[in-house]
Design an enzyme around this catalytic site. Sequence first.
Site, short mmCIF file in Angstrom:
data_model
loop_
_atom_site.label_atom_id
_atom_site.label_comp_id
_atom_site.label_asym_id
_atom_site.label_seq_id
_atom_site.Cartn_x
_atom_site.Cartn_y
_atom_site.Cartn_z
N CYS A 151 0.94 -1.23 -0.09
CA CYS A 151 -0.04 0.07 0.11
C CYS A 151 0.84 1.27 0.11
O CYS A 151 0.36 2.25 -0.38
CB CYS A 151 -0.93 -0.01 1.13
SG CYS A 151 -0.08 -0.08 2.80
N HIS A 191 -1.29 1.75 7.32
CA HIS A 191 -1.98 1.73 5.92
C HIS A 191 -1.77 2.83 5.08
O HIS A 191 -2.34 3.82 5.92
CB HIS A 191 -3.36 1.10 6.23
CG HIS A 191 -4.10 0.64 4.85
ND1 HIS A 191 -3.68 -0.17 3.82
CD2 HIS A 191 -5.12 1.38 4.17
CE1 HIS A 191 -4.36 -0.13 2.77
NE2 HIS A 191 -5.20 0.89 2.81
#
Length: 916
Positions: free
Chosen positions: A266, A841
């Site tokens: 990510c 994230h």
Amino acid sequence: MAAVAADPAAADAAEDREPQREAMPGLESQRRQIKNSESGRERPLRTGESWFLVEQHWYKQWELYVQGGDQDSSTFPGCINNAKLFEDQVNWRLKKGLVEGEDYVLLPEAAWHYLVSWYGLEHGQPPIERKVVELPGIQKVEVYPVELLLVQHSDMDTPFTAQFSHTASIDLVLRTAREQFLVSPQEEARLWIKNAKGSFERLCNTRVTVFDAALKTGQLIIMETRNKDGTWPSAQPHATKSASEEDKNFQGQPGICGLTNLGNTCFMNSALQCLSNVPQLTEYFLKNRYLEELNFCNPLGMKGEIAEAYADLVKQAWSGHHRSIVPHMFKTKVGHFASQFLGFQQHDSQELLSFLLDGLHEDLNRVKKKEYVELCDAAGRPDQEVAQEAWQNHKRRNDSVIVDTFHGLFKSTLVCPGCGNVSVTFDPFCYLSVPLPVSYKRVMEVFFVSMDPRRKPEQHRLVVPKKGKISDLCVALAKHTGVSPERMMVADVFSHRFYKIYQLEESLSSILDRDDIFIYEVSGRSAIGENSREDVVLPIYLRERTPARDYNNSYYGLMLFGHPLLVSVPRDRLSWDALYHILLYRLSRYVTRPNSDDEDDGDEKDMEDKDNIPKPGHVAVGSSQDPGPEQAGPSSGVAGRSRAPVDNSPGPSHWPQRARRKHLFTLQTVNSNGTSDRSTFNEDTHGVSFSSQPYIAIDWEPEMKKRYYDEVEAEGYVKHDCVGYVLKKAPVRLQECIELFTTVETLEKENPWYCPSCKQHQLATKKLDLWMLPETLIIHLKRFSYTKFSREKLDTLVEFPIRDLDFSEFVIKPQSESAPELYKYDLIAVSNHYGGLRDGHYTTFACNKDSGQWHYFDDSSVSPVTENQIESKAAYVLFYQRQDVARRLQPQTGSSDPPATPGCSSPPNSEFMDVN
């Protein structure tokens, strides 16, 4: 002449030549012009000029003719006839293996034209023209050019043969293939070569020659053109043809395309989405301007591979034919050139962005040979002059679309504290890493355990100095509880034991946010085991006997449970019996005393009989069996803070029945791990004395624990009112971070500056100022703080404007009043980080350059958002575009020029093509 005239055709030819023969110079003059003059065979070869092949037999006949000195001789050679040099008279292909001096002679262009004008060339025959080429170590006439078989990827069965000089560029091969297969210059195409092993390799650098590329006659060259969805035909995996067919029918907004998470990628997806939404950089790739600037020979670059991999990604994402693409090839290339990104560990989006910008710059650097440039100090010269010199020196070595788009200029001022010497330099930058104002307060959550056994433990949320001591924690808690800090002891509790008991002077930085901190009320500040007439503080563990997994089940295991205690005990009354009753009192909130029905005969005197209380490590009186040495369980040390199960320490096998009825539990001295240790105590029938580690374990038998110990009540606690209060961090403005970036700071001891004046390393003061800002400004918010003693992520809310971020107050370069837009920026992308230091994230907010709509990119998922959703505590890297650039790009983005279309399906796994 009569013999020649007997043939009507020869007669006609003779008549045709008659005027020429009359215009011929003398035979001796011919010989000198062809052989010895500047235009003759003896002249040296010159690279690039044309030479011609003449059949050896005809040339020897001509030599015989001119040497005879008789123009009417029967040795007249006739028209130049090279028929013996050709395989056929249709394609006029030269025979293989012809040898100079045996099959042909070479004549320079002037000599050839003389002979043709004097004697003519056999009707229908083409001249055999060849170029002089210069190859490594040799200069020669290239008699045999390289014959390549050109095919299209879509039609491998119908090759086209074309001849190329060894010195011709691969670009000429590509242009020839385009012309042959009617591929327009607007369509992006590339070449592959089939090598001797049967595999296919890319001809990446079209600027090299056929010789440098080691191409040989008969080799197959495949040309492929990019699909409309941005992929290459060679990159289409056979297993995903059905998915590709589905995508062919999909048509969406270009640029609104997700990136598949390959496993903790990510961070990479976020950086790529931000960069992909920088309009001028994306247009540069979509319009194929990068093809002319790929730098394959830069030793600091990556052979153009990173730039090509990124271009493929951009073309696919902006084709409008994909909902999501798989960046597998790009990930592979990044890992190949930057080993820190190998594998699938979590990384930092800003670190990848830094690598990618540098890699793209070197792969696209227009400077093919970097010259040495000496860095010069200002030495009292005007800033304008020094800055211009520094920027020109930078551009002499670094000139690329990345420099054009992202590079700005700092002014760096260093002042020596010793001699006062001032050093001023101007340095380029690619992004700003700005600090966040750091709070000097810290919020800590603790549990307070009162001496009053009726009170449940209280959870408190305390505000303490970030660089404070344990004593500060006690002072803060005292304000909530009214208990004096002098009557508190602080401990880190983990896995039912004391991981550490802190001293007052220890730093709070040693306590991590995840630690379970208990603060105990004690009667005095006596240290553990201290020889004092006051109270002694004993650490108390709770253990339960469990059947050991021994072959004869003759021993018991011991398992820690519950919360440990720190209990104040009067030293002068310290006996096992007294300790038993003190602990029974401290546990009274969740331990029920047995009533008379639970006991058999016995009175208070029996309860006080010391012989009824088992002594540590011994069986109580009345036992007729000696259990033998204790069986030590497996040790599970806590030195490394390992989260392992507690130890099993078997105890004696036979405990007197009467003692178990009269007493709910037995006592045992243990070490800090909660395991038995005989060396830590001295026995005395009237008291207990400790030599080193006064840890006491309360040992329960399962039946007694189940009957008298209330686990729910024991685990209960209450929340103090302060827990409901949230210490709100005041948001900071982005401008404050930039101000902090430009303030004066003193260099750290680990990074001193060598002063050229006093010739010593000094802790100089340093100040950075902004001199010149780029078209697109990247601002990295330094949320991650790393020091010798602590690591943390700052989740401060930074308020940043979406539009009209004005840098005019920060840029110290003299400004033009007529161009205020040169200092105003609008936001175009944000890389977000959610989570903490060890996990997290990354996502992206980005504004589409064509539609102006903001979208949220979360790996494969893309959704539209409004501007008021963009600002958050997760903002990590900000992308701002200068307003004059946005206005300049508006007519381009609105033009009818269709962008070069890209697409989806995984890129190839390597630089080898699978042709099927």
